[in-house]
Every structure is written in structure tokens, then in C-alpha cells.
Design a protein around this motif. Structure first.
Motif: not given
Length: 148
Positions: A10-16, A86-94
Motif C-alpha cells: 500500500g502507498l499511503l500518502i498523508n495530508e502533508v 502489486v501496489y495500490y494507493k490506499v488511505k487510512n479509514r481512521s
């Protein structure tokens, strides 16, 4: 017998605009990679990624989009299998409840026999391919940098 090793990350990119990376120590070596890991038999890619984020980060993620699938040969650094990642863009739900580090391999131990893991945020603006250990991850960083 030749084996394939299917990995999902997972590629998790935060708000900054920082990317989450995982520093790990296992098999007597240290490496930096993206959160995720090996697919289990009978498991789908997105289910495997969600499981890996729960195991590693204790976090539920939402799959946003497919980003990349390995399209060149890579032999595993740990055995004779061929790696398919396999790579996915993801976002955390909390909000993530992790003890984030700022220094590479800040495990609190020098004992290479211990299996340990920690997480860091790396600004996309300063991210380089050299930040990652494995060839496919380096390629993914290159692709990410081309998009920004």
C-alpha cells in the motif's frame, strides 16, 4: 520447482504529502519497504493488503486505486522464488495509532536476530529511490516521483 511469490503493498500518502514506509529487520538483514507483504493462498489482492495493514499497522485502509504491478523479472532476496508485486494507493479509514520514527532503522536494538519493524513518514518532495531497499520498490518510487 520454480515458485512465484505474490506480494501486495500500500502507498499511503498523508495530508502533508508524506509517504508511509516500513523499516524492518528480519532474516539477519535490515530493509526499507512499503507496508504490505505476501499474499496467502486463497486470498485476493485487496483482501491481502487490508489484512497486511491490520497486522502491521493495526489500521483499516480503503483501496483507492491500482498503482503498479511488477512487469520485469525480480528474484527474491530471501529465496529462489520470482517476486510479483502489486501496489495500490490506499488511505487510512481512521487516524494511525503508530509510534512514528524519524530515523532509519530506529528499532532500539542492534541485535540482527530480532524481528522488528517501525514506520516513518517520508516527504514526497525529498523521497529518492535510494530510500528503498528492493528493486521493485525503487521502481515504484521512480514512478511516484514522475507523477508529482
Amino acid at each position: 520447482m520454480a515458485l512465484f511469490n505474490v506480494r501486495v503493498y500500500g502507498l499511503l500518502i498523508n495530508e502533508v504529502n508524506e509517504l508511509l514506509v516500513s523499516d524492518e529487520q528480519e532474516y539477519g538483514m535490515r530493509f526499507t519497504k512499503f507496508p504490505g507483504g505476501g499474499l496467502e493462498l486463497g486470498e485476493g489482492l485487496t483482501d491481502g493488503l487490508k489484512r497486511e495493514f491490520m497486522e502491521e499497522c493495526n489500521a483499516e485502509v480503503e483501496i483507492l486505486s491500482h498503482f503498479y504491478t511488477t512487469d520485469f523479472f525480480v528474484k527474491s532476496a530471501f529465496n529462489d522464488s520470482q517476486i510479483i508485486s502489486v501496489y495500490y494507493k490506499v488511505k487510512n479509514r481512521s487516524p494511525l495509532n503508530l509510534n512514528f520514527k524519524t530515523t532509519v532503522f530506529d528499532f532500539g536494538t542492534d541485535d540482527l536476530k530480532q524481528v522488528v519493524q517501525c514506520f516513518r513518514w517520508v516527504p514526497l518532495g525529498t523521497l529518492t529511490e535510494n530510500e528503498m531497499t528492493f528493486p521493485i520498490d525503487k521502481h515504484v518510487v521512480k514512478l511516484l516521483k514522475e507523477q508529482i
